[in-house]
Design a protein around this motif. Structure first.
Motif, mmCIF file in Angstrom:
data_model
loop_
_atom_site.group_PDB
_atom_site.id
_atom_site.type_symbol
_atom_site.label_atom_id
_atom_site.label_comp_id
_atom_site.label_asym_id
_atom_site.label_seq_id
_atom_site.Cartn_x
_atom_site.Cartn_y
_atom_site.Cartn_z
ATOM 1 N N ARG A 145 0.645 -1.117 0.137
ATOM 2 C CA ARG A 145 0.348 -0.197 -0.687
ATOM 3 C C ARG A 145 1.026 1.182 0.029
ATOM 4 N NH1 ARG A 145 -3.573 -1.333 5.186
ATOM 5 N NH2 ARG A 145 -1.703 -2.158 5.592
ATOM 6 N N TYR A 146 1.967 0.853 -0.022
ATOM 7 C CA TYR A 146 3.096 2.485 -0.102
ATOM 8 C C TYR A 146 3.317 3.091 -1.402
ATOM 9 C CZ TYR A 146 7.044 4.829 1.280
ATOM 10 O OH TYR A 146 8.017 6.216 1.173
ATOM 11 N N GLU A 147 2.554 4.427 -1.059
ATOM 12 C CA GLU A 147 2.517 5.025 -2.394
ATOM 13 C C GLU A 147 3.835 6.060 -2.924
ATOM 14 O OE1 GLU A 147 -1.158 5.786 -2.283
ATOM 15 O OE2 GLU A 147 -1.749 4.086 -3.584
ATOM 16 N N GLY A 148 4.625 5.975 -1.630
ATOM 17 C CA GLY A 148 5.488 7.314 -1.789
ATOM 18 C C GLY A 148 6.615 7.679 -1.884
ATOM 19 N N VAL A 149 8.153 8.030 -1.252
ATOM 20 C CA VAL A 149 9.332 7.838 -2.343
ATOM 21 C C VAL A 149 10.607 7.293 -1.117
ATOM 22 C CG1 VAL A 149 10.962 9.274 -2.519
ATOM 23 C CG2 VAL A 149 8.670 10.519 -3.001
ATOM 24 N N LYS A 150 10.691 6.347 -1.448
ATOM 25 C CA LYS A 150 11.748 5.678 -1.359
ATOM 26 C C LYS A 150 13.652 6.037 -1.020
ATOM 27 C CE LYS A 150 9.861 1.185 -3.181
ATOM 28 N NZ LYS A 150 10.070 0.171 -2.496
ATOM 29 N N ARG A 151 14.104 6.214 -0.381
ATOM 30 C CA ARG A 151 15.452 6.107 -0.249
ATOM 31 C C ARG A 151 16.051 5.996 -0.869
ATOM 32 N NH1 ARG A 151 16.899 1.515 4.163
ATOM 33 N NH2 ARG A 151 16.449 0.615 2.572
ATOM 34 N N THR A 152 16.749 6.316 -0.930
ATOM 35 C CA THR A 152 17.897 5.780 -2.142
ATOM 36 C C THR A 152 20.054 5.942 -1.916
ATOM 37 O OG1 THR A 152 18.471 8.056 -3.653
ATOM 38 C CG2 THR A 152 16.359 5.963 -4.153
ATOM 39 N N PHE A 153 20.291 5.144 -2.466
ATOM 40 C CA PHE A 153 22.403 5.423 -2.074
ATOM 41 C C PHE A 153 22.429 4.777 -3.260
ATOM 42 C CE2 PHE A 153 20.059 4.004 2.577
ATOM 43 C CZ PHE A 153 20.632 5.273 3.142
#
Lengths: 805, 438
Positions: A145-153
């Motif tokens: 259900r997650y539609e947000g921004v993912k952490r990236t590296f």
């Protein structure tokens, strides 16, 4: 799965308690974690941070279960992490199988774990064998259900030359950091930052150069840690896995070898609780491509007009037979220490039954007559139950190391000893010239011992029935040490074990690749033992006089006393004097070499037969414990070279005497039927030569202390650049007093000058605890091999300021 | 109304140089020491037990009982660690106490250490409040000079050293086991329990961890007796305590009163909600305690009273919000704090707070999707009670309680930005241009 039992303790003696899991009652040993108890009734609770061999941490929260009854009638109000929950008598545990609460908690946790996961499975090495992928499918909701921004590296970050880190894939389970801290004791990776930005970090000035770093790739439950050499090489589902045993040392670690397209793509630590548990060293894991170079021998070679030329098999066999026939029993056999038991048996039988000589030795390294006696009387003919085992190391009160640096020379022993120290408070005592990195990690008590002084130092160490003595093969270069170990252990009731370095060494002793021994611990000089073997082999007689050892064979070959040599896989520089080996090979009338790669031996041979690589044939290695480890054929191709055994059988046939065995199975069966000698054990025949301890500083100068580093100049690591980069740098190590006496300074360079006038230069490290009057140098650093200089431990050298010979 | 106040800890806050040992001693400070030394350590513990003192850090565990858990037969040294890492939004009692009267804590620590047999005690103090760190260090130095610390204190034969350690700015280090890790020089992350700190705490030795206020209360109990203390408060929540009022009240600040006082009474003491406005919602004990509303004005502010209405007494940090405030916006700000402070060790806290912030931002911006309130609650359910420590429980408590009391305001987030419903400038205590995002 690890049921919590102390080594050597029978299951029946363990206190058990009854717990109920999903309505199934089960008896578990006291102290069992709920997640393990569930495994016992066949219920797999999903998990990431949990690992049976690491201390529980409870970080990922994936394994939540419901506890309606703690055993006292009261339930736990919140779901509990089953990986940190110790079972209590009468406890009731409901997993995802029966508890909607546990099921929802687990599904929710998987959804959280995927919030910041890139879901790049199609390009991830782990895709297809990924616990995150698998458990997301088995225990997660189909969709997020997650539609947000993912952490990236930025990716990937090299943790070492060998290990890469993709931080955005990481689920922060801390398996790798716990492994590095708890198991190998190299805590050079750690979790840093906080919240979702938490990540595995390394020290800026110190890469994760651990001998065991590959294990973190294997236990990573996602694709965050990958290997430089395997990255993007294959998908797991395209690989075929074969169980095997590592060929690099006498540890006997179980391996899983994965291949594709007739090529080994990677090797993983196999699970053998009795030996390596689930770990192995980086050499065993990564060093498997040495046979893939241009120097692979695939066809027989025969010397014509001084030049080695490709020949047909019949041509080569005819050439070899002609040379060997001419020599008759005036021949010597050097097998090297890397053969499987079956191949070694072939050489042993070939020497006796075909050539008619006892001139055979597996020791392609400095050896001694004292050692021959030790191996004949104290090692050969012993089975697994007669000796010391890995489990014994954990159960002992004290372990004394003599001429052995486990981290460098027997990595699996090092890991088990570290576990013994950490979990069972075993005390490690080591006779060593300084506290090595491994000794420090074992919290070992160092008895400062100069090279050659081990026998004297041992006299000052207290032994008792709960003490184990591990004596390394280097003891052969320290006169009197092996005898002292035997005498001291016997008088104190302590047990000891001989720890050779190479995978084939222990088996070679057992099958009689020694001038004094026939297979099964039968002494050459024992007539009854000879008759026993002769009858089994169907030959009339066997040579009755002990043969020449390796040094004797080489001298005799050089002087022309021996007319032919049959040589297995070995390197001249591994011997006490590389030059002597080369001279002997060149002077010998006739040299037959069985090799998989071109070498200094094949260069000097008259006939070269190609033989199979370790992945191309089956067999057995006996590890230092006397435990057999099965080697399975990984690569099956029509044109695979034959085994040493098969080549020897073909030679025997052509010479008109059947070897009697041709295949690995035949050799194994014949050797097993022959069995171990049940008659009286051989007793020392005569006094060993050269057993007089060397006097300290017998000539003016400094004595050489040395051992091999795990990752060094050995040819078995060829072709694996990333692995080589993680090796410890070669340095010479001296005490402050020695440095002052020789006018040297820490960080500078030192030139080591041998009595024969050879010299080499290494960076100098001044170590506070190094014994005075000695200099430690690696035995076989890339480019600097002591064999080239004819220098042995205990020899005297001069130390000059770098560059001044 | 002021007869409701029972200034004990705060009694000397108004005196000149109250933080100085001279002023403190002139007011009877350090008199409790000789009285305590005249008793056996066990008698001191019994006294504190009899008084019914419960932990003032939030959980309310009986202090004397905590002391008695320290095993007597453990050969390792015993440690007292005072948790002065006060960093929760709204919580503001230990720092004022240490600013005004650091010697009260030092005196309490000496008595508590004596009771548990500790010879080295630590204060783990929030590093950001440098002025308070300095005052406390100065107070410890003065106490050494006056012979209250060091060897053979007051000729009793009892030795004690106090070390003041400043934290480096992590809320998690207020969690007692994370505090211990941090104090040992590691990263502050909570430890697995068992073993509990009473058995294996600091340096794997028996350790008592108490809140500043709990320990600072001890000297008054020793001087005045347990029945004096237990005469205050309610049946199960004895004694006086410091309530901190902040937000839309006329005179915010610290109010020391017996446990069981109500918000209505405290509001009267503090001059009520700011002029022309009404109470909308409030926290009883910092942002980790579920919010309450005007309905709860008369609920006793003690451990049981707050538990009875689904909240917690916590640190008695009453953040008061009037009708101009968007509960959605407030909740988002709190959750942003927890996201920032999540240590990262466990999944639900680390990933859940990351997710909640993004979702709540959509509510604030009026772009949440219909049904997202249920999704919000479900995510909270997947976090709450499933994390490694209580930080995440606090993070979701504000969300679930806000939805419980103000669901329509969240549902408005499906279509209308919170700043339109509650122009942010109106909440400010100073002029903010209309339409500003504040």
């Amino acid at each position: 799965m690890s049921v919590v039992t102390k080594p050597g303790e029978a299951l029946a003696q363990v206190d058990t308690i009854a717990v109920t899991i999903d309505g199934i009652e089960v008896q578990v040993p006291k102290g069992t974690l709920a997640i393990r108890a569930a495994e016992m009734v066949g219920i797999a609770i999903p998990r990431f941070c949990d690992h049976p061999l690491l201390d529980p941490v409870g970080a990922c929260r994936q394994c939540l279960v419901e506890v309606p009854d703690m055993g006292n009638g009261r339930g736990m109000p919140k779901p509990q992490a089953s990986c940190t929950l110790e079972c209590a008598p009468g406890m009731k545990i409901n997993t995802q199988v029966t508890s909607p609460v546990a099921e929802k908690a687990q599904a929710g946790m998987l959804e959280f774990l995927l919030v910041n996961h890139p879901l790049d499975c199609p390009i991830c090495d782990k895709g297809g064998e990924c616990p995150l992928q698998n458990q997301a499918l088995s225990n997660g909701n189909g969709e997020s259900r997650y539609e947000g921004v993912k952490r990236t590296f930025p990716k990937p970050v090299p943790v070492s030359a060998q290990v890469l880190l993709d931080r955005e894939r990481c689920v922060l389970c801390a398996r790798c950091t716990r492994f590095s801290e708890q198991i190998s004791g190299d805590p050079f990776i750690a979790l840093v930052e906080r919240g979702a930005l938490q990540q595995v970090g390394k020290y800026a000035e110190h890469p994760y150069n651990s001998y065991f770093s590959g294990n973190v790739i294997q236990i990573c439950p996602v694709g965050a840690l990958t290997s430089v050499s395997y990255r993007f090489q294959s998908r797991p589902f395209d690989l075929v896995s074969t169980d095997s045993t590592c060929e690099h040392c006498a540890g006997g670690c179980a391996l899983r070898v994965d291949h594709r397209h007739f090529q080994v793509k990677r090797r993983l630590a196999g699970a053998n609780p009795a030996v390596n548990e689930e770990w192995n060293c980086d050499k065993g894991r990564f060093a498997f491509v040495s046979g893939r170079g241009e120097d692979r021998v695939t066809r027989p070679l025969v010397r014509r007009d001084g030049v080695l030329k490709v020949a047909s098999w019949p041509e080569a066999i005819d050439a070899a037979v002609a040379g060997l026939r001419a020599a008759g029993s005036s021949a010597g056999v050097l097998t090297g220490g890397r053969l499987t038991v079956e191949n070694a048996y072939g050489y042993s039988k070939f020497a006796r039954a075909v050539l008619g000589t006892n001139n055979i030795d597996f020791r392609s390294r400095p050896a001694s007559a004292e050692e021959t006696i030790f191996l004949t009387t104290q090692v050969a003919g012993r089975g697994l139950g007669d000796g010391v085992t890995y489990a014994d190391l954990e159960a002992a009160k004290r372990v004394v190391l003599v001429c052995l640096e486990p981290e460098e020379e027997a990595a699996a022993i090092f890991l088990r000893l570290r576990k013994a120290v950490r979990k069972h408070k075993v005390q490690v005592v080591t006779l060593a010239p300084y506290a090595s990195n491994g000794s420090v990690k074992l919290n070992a008590t160092v008895v400062p011992t100069g090279p050659g002084d081990e026998a004297a130092a041992l006299a000052g160490v207290e032994l008792d029935a709960d003490t184990l003595v591990l004596v390394g093969e280097r003891a052969a270069t320290s006169p009197g040490t092996l005898a002292a170990v035997v005498a001291k252990a016997e008088s104190a009731g302590a047990r000891f074990a001989w720890v050779p370095r190479r995978a084939g060494d222990r088996g070679a002793v057992e099958v009689g690749c020694l001038p004094t021994l026939l297979p099964g611990g039968r002494a050459v000089h024992d007539a009854a033992a000879r008759v026993d073997v002769a009858a089994a082999w169907g030959v009339e007689t066997l040579p009755s006089e002990p043969g020449l050892d390796a040094t004797g064979i080489l001298s005799a070959a050089e002087s022309g006393e021996l007319q032919a040599l049959v040589v297995g896989g070995l390197e001249p520089r591994d011997f006490a004097s590389a030059q002597q080996v080369r001279d002997a090979l060149e002077s010998a009338g006739f040299v037959v070499s069985l090799e998989s790669r071109l070498s200094e031996v094949t260069e000097r041979a008259d006939v070269v037969f190609p033989v199979a690589l370790i992945e191309e044939h089956a067999g057995t290695f006996w590890n230092w414990e006397h435990r057999p480890g099965v080697v399975n054929t990984v690569i099956r191709q029509a044109n695979t070279p034959m085994t040493d055994l098969r080549v020897l059988a073909a030679l025997a046939d052509a010479m008109g005497t059947s070897l009697g065995v041709r295949t690995v199975d035949q050799a194994a069966t014949e050797f097993a039927e022959l069995g171990s000698w049940e008659g009286p054990r051989p007793v020392p025949a005569g006094k060993p030569n050269g057993a007089k301890p060397r006097a300290n500083g017998r000539s003016a100068g400094f004595r050489v202390a040395t051992w091999r580093q795990l990752l060094d100049g050995g040819r078995g690591m060829d072709g694996e650049a990333a692995l080589a980069e993680t090796a410890k740098p070669a340095v010479a190590r001296v005490s402050p007093a020695t440095a002052a006496k020789a006018g040297l300074a820490h960080g500078g360079e030192v030139t080591v000058v041998t009595d024969a006038g050879g010299f080499f230069t290494l960076p100098l490290e001044v170590a506070e605890d190094m014994v005075d009057g000695a200099v430690w140098v690696p035995t076989n650093a890339p480019g600097v091999s002591l064999g080239e200089f004819g220098v042995l431990a205990g020899d005297t050298v001069q130390l000059n300021l770098g560059g001044v010979a | 109304m002021t007869d409701l106040l029972t200034p004990v800890l705060s009694a000397n806050w108004g005196t000149a140089k109250s933080w100085d040992i001279g002023a403190y001693a002139a007011g009877g400070g350090y008199a409790a020491l000789d009285k305590a030394f005249a008793m056996t350590p066990d008698q001191v513990t019994e006294l504190v037990k009899d008084a019914g003192l419960r932990g003032r850090g939030g959980a309310g565990f009986p202090t004397g009982m905590k002391w008695s858990f320290v095993p007597k037969d453990n050969p390792n040294p015993k440690y007292l660690v005072v948790n002065a890492d006060e960093s929760e939004p709204g919580t503001c009692k230990d720092i004022p106490l240490l600013l005004a009267s650091p010697h009260t804590l030092v005196e309490g620590m000496i008595i508590a250490s004596y009771a548990i047999g500790c010879h080295t005690a630590f204060v783990y103090i929030r590093g950001e409040v440098l002025h308070v760190v300095r005052r406390l260090r100065n107070a410890v130095e003065q106490a050494y000079a006056a012979g209250h610390l060091g060897k053979d204190i007051h000729g009793s034969g009892y030795d004690l050293d106090i070390i003041v350690h400043a934290g480096a700015g992590a809320y998690i280090c207020g969690e007692e086991t994370a505090l211990l890790d941090s104090l040992e020089g590691r990263r502050g992350q909570p430890r697995l329990r068992p073993p509990f700190p009473a058995v294996a705490g600091l340096y794997a030795s028996p350790t008592v961890i108490n809140n500043v206020e709990s320990i600072a209360t001890v000297p008054s109990i020793v001087v005045n007796g347990s029945s004096w203390f237990s005469a205050m408060g309610t049946e199960k929540s004895k004694g006086m305590t410091i309530y901190s009022l902040s937000g839309h009240v006329t005179r915010p600040g610290q109010f020391e009163a017996p446990l069981g006082v109500t918000l209505r009474e405290l509001l009267e003491l503090s001059g009520g909600i700011r002029d022309g406005h009404q109470l909308k919602f409030w926290t009883p004990g910092g942002s980790s305690t579920p919010i309450l509303t005007g309905e709860h004005l008369d609920v006793p502010l003690d451990y049981e009273g707050m538990a009875g209405v689904g909240s917690m007494l916590g640190t008695k940090a009453l953040q008061v919000f009037d009708e101009t405030v968007s509960v959605v916006r407030t909740t988002l700000r709190w959750v942003e704090f927890y996201k920032h402070e999540s240590c990262g060790k466990c999944t639900p806290c680390r990933e859940g707070s990351w997710w909640l912030v993004q979702l709540l931002k959509q509510f604030e911006d009026g772009v949440a999707a219909p049904g997202d309130v249920d999704k919000l609650l479900d995510i909270c359910d997947n976090i709450g009670g499933k994390s490694f420590c209580a930080l995440a429980d606090g993070a979701v408590a504000c969300v679930t309680s806000a939805v419980r009391h103000f669901r329509p305001e969240f549902e408005a987030g499906y279509h209308t930005p919170a700043r339109e419903l509650f122009p942010y400038g109106r909440s400010a205590l100073f002029e903010v241009p209309e339409g500003s995002h504040a």
